[in-house]
Write a protein that holds these residues in place. Structure first.
Motif, short mmCIF file in Angstrom:
data_model
loop_
_atom_site.label_atom_id
_atom_site.label_comp_id
_atom_site.label_asym_id
_atom_site.label_seq_id
_atom_site.Cartn_x
_atom_site.Cartn_y
_atom_site.Cartn_z
N LEU A 76 0.83 -1.20 0.00
CA LEU A 76 0.00 0.00 0.00
C LEU A 76 0.87 1.25 0.00
CD1 LEU A 76 -2.58 -1.07 2.73
CD2 LEU A 76 -3.02 -0.84 0.27
N PRO A 77 0.34 2.37 -0.47
CA PRO A 77 1.08 3.63 -0.36
C PRO A 77 1.34 3.94 1.12
CG PRO A 77 -0.84 3.88 -1.79
CD PRO A 77 -0.94 2.53 -1.16
N LYS A 78 2.40 4.66 1.39
CA LYS A 78 2.81 4.93 2.78
C LYS A 78 1.69 5.54 3.61
CE LYS A 78 6.32 6.88 5.72
NZ LYS A 78 7.58 7.54 5.85
N ILE A 79 0.93 6.45 3.03
CA ILE A 79 -0.14 7.12 3.78
C ILE A 79 -1.20 6.13 4.27
CG2 ILE A 79 -1.56 7.68 1.76
CD1 ILE A 79 -0.93 10.16 4.55
N GLU A 80 -1.36 5.01 3.55
CA GLU A 80 -2.36 4.00 3.92
C GLU A 80 -1.80 2.92 4.85
OE1 GLU A 80 -4.60 2.41 0.60
OE2 GLU A 80 -4.28 4.29 -0.50
N ARG A 81 -0.50 2.73 4.85
CA ARG A 81 0.08 1.65 5.66
C ARG A 81 0.72 2.14 6.96
NH1 ARG A 81 4.28 2.00 1.59
NH2 ARG A 81 6.25 2.36 2.64
N THR A 82 0.72 3.47 7.15
CA THR A 82 1.27 4.01 8.39
C THR A 82 0.27 4.93 9.07
OG1 THR A 82 2.29 5.90 7.27
CG2 THR A 82 3.67 3.94 7.55
N GLY A 83 0.43 5.08 10.36
CA GLY A 83 -0.35 6.03 11.14
C GLY A 83 0.63 6.89 11.92
N GLU A 84 0.10 7.83 12.69
CA GLU A 84 0.97 8.67 13.50
C GLU A 84 0.30 8.97 14.82
OE1 GLU A 84 1.58 12.01 10.89
OE2 GLU A 84 -0.09 13.11 11.78
N TYR A 85 1.11 9.22 15.81
CA TYR A 85 0.62 9.67 17.10
C TYR A 85 1.61 10.68 17.65
CZ TYR A 85 3.76 5.94 18.73
OH TYR A 85 4.84 5.13 18.94
N PHE A 86 1.15 11.43 18.64
CA PHE A 86 1.96 12.51 19.20
C PHE A 86 2.29 12.20 20.66
CE2 PHE A 86 -0.33 14.17 15.65
CZ PHE A 86 0.63 14.93 14.99
N VAL A 87 3.53 12.48 21.04
CA VAL A 87 4.00 12.22 22.39
C VAL A 87 4.45 13.54 23.01
CG1 VAL A 87 5.65 10.97 23.82
CG2 VAL A 87 4.76 9.91 21.74
N PRO A 88 3.72 14.04 24.04
CA PRO A 88 4.16 15.27 24.70
C PRO A 88 5.50 15.04 25.40
CG PRO A 88 1.94 14.66 25.39
CD PRO A 88 2.50 13.51 24.61
N THR A 89 6.40 15.98 25.22
CA THR A 89 7.73 15.91 25.84
C THR A 89 7.99 17.24 26.52
OG1 THR A 89 8.41 14.44 24.06
CG2 THR A 89 10.15 15.38 25.42
N ILE A 90 8.23 17.19 27.81
CA ILE A 90 8.43 18.40 28.61
C ILE A 90 9.91 18.55 28.91
CG2 ILE A 90 7.84 19.59 30.76
CD1 ILE A 90 5.37 17.63 30.85
N PHE A 91 10.49 19.64 28.47
CA PHE A 91 11.87 19.98 28.79
C PHE A 91 11.83 21.03 29.88
CE2 PHE A 91 11.91 18.54 24.44
CZ PHE A 91 13.09 17.83 24.31
N TYR A 92 12.67 20.87 30.91
CA TYR A 92 12.71 21.92 31.93
C TYR A 92 14.14 22.12 32.40
CZ TYR A 92 12.42 17.91 35.17
OH TYR A 92 12.62 16.73 35.82
N GLU A 93 14.40 23.37 32.84
CA GLU A 93 15.74 23.75 33.25
C GLU A 93 15.72 24.14 34.73
OE1 GLU A 93 19.20 26.95 32.06
OE2 GLU A 93 17.11 27.44 31.68
N SER A 94 16.65 23.57 35.45
CA SER A 94 16.80 23.89 36.87
C SER A 94 18.28 23.81 37.22
CB SER A 94 15.99 22.90 37.72
OG SER A 94 16.16 23.16 39.09
N ASN A 95 18.80 24.82 37.92
CA ASN A 95 20.20 24.85 38.36
C ASN A 95 21.17 24.61 37.20
OD1 ASN A 95 19.41 25.30 41.04
ND2 ASN A 95 19.16 23.10 41.37
N ASN A 96 20.91 25.26 36.07
CA ASN A 96 21.77 25.18 34.88
C ASN A 96 21.86 23.79 34.27
OD1 ASN A 96 22.41 27.94 34.88
ND2 ASN A 96 23.96 27.60 36.45
N SER A 97 20.89 22.94 34.56
CA SER A 97 20.80 21.62 33.93
C SER A 97 19.43 21.50 33.26
CB SER A 97 20.96 20.50 34.96
OG SER A 97 22.25 20.51 35.50
N VAL A 98 19.39 20.78 32.15
CA VAL A 98 18.14 20.57 31.44
C VAL A 98 17.71 19.12 31.62
CG1 VAL A 98 17.02 20.60 29.17
CG2 VAL A 98 18.71 22.35 29.75
N TYR A 99 16.44 18.95 31.94
CA TYR A 99 15.84 17.63 32.14
C TYR A 99 14.66 17.48 31.19
CZ TYR A 99 18.47 18.13 36.45
OH TYR A 99 19.47 18.33 37.36
N LEU A 100 14.18 16.26 31.04
CA LEU A 100 13.01 16.08 30.20
C LEU A 100 12.12 14.98 30.77
CD1 LEU A 100 13.12 13.50 27.83
CD2 LEU A 100 15.20 14.75 27.47
N CYS A 101 10.87 15.10 30.43
CA CYS A 101 9.87 14.10 30.82
C CYS A 101 9.13 13.71 29.54
CB CYS A 101 8.91 14.70 31.84
SG CYS A 101 7.58 13.58 32.32
#
Length: 121
Positions: free
Chosen positions: A56-81
């Motif tokens: 099948l064409p790619k548009i028909e054989r694949t789907g997509e979903y979204f994953v929220p990603t939270i970046f935050y900075e504390s004490n000059n370090s960057v973290y993510l969730c």
């Protein structure tokens, strides 16, 4: 005989990218946050047409979903969730983040396991 996926074609690969809209930024208690959505393509169960011979064409054989990603900075370090329960989504977002030359997520001393996060919510 079934068609085979041609690795030389760009549409043979699943793509991971950052969604370009609504990247929220806020500061709370001196900690800066930004929220990005990772757009993850995934393979659907059916890759072939009704005769089970043509891909099948790619548009028909694949789907997509979204994953929220939270970046935050504390004490000059960057973290993510990475906000997901799917192991495959977690791996995909980690791969997307690691594709940047400026980010190294190998050091995850704040990592939690899935059960802990489910318990909190």
């Amino acid at each position: 005989m079934q068609d085979k996926v041609d690795p030389a074609k760009a549409d043979s690969y699943l793509n991971y990218s950052w969604e370009n809209s609504n990247n929220e930024r806020l500061t709370v208690g001196g900690i800066r946050y930004t929220i990005w959505n990772a757009k993850i393509e995934h393979q659907k169960n059916n890759m072939y047409d009704e005769t089970n011979t043509k891909i099948l064409p790619k548009i028909e054989r694949t789907g997509e979903y979204f994953v929220p990603t939270i970046f935050y900075e504390s004490n000059n370090s960057v973290y993510l969730c990475i906000v997901t329960r799917r192991d495959s989504a977690l791996s995909a977002v980690e791969e997307l983040i690691n594709s940047s030359k400026n980010i190294d997520i190998s050091s995850n001393h704040l990592a939690t396991n899935q059960n802990m996060v489910e318990w909190l919510f």
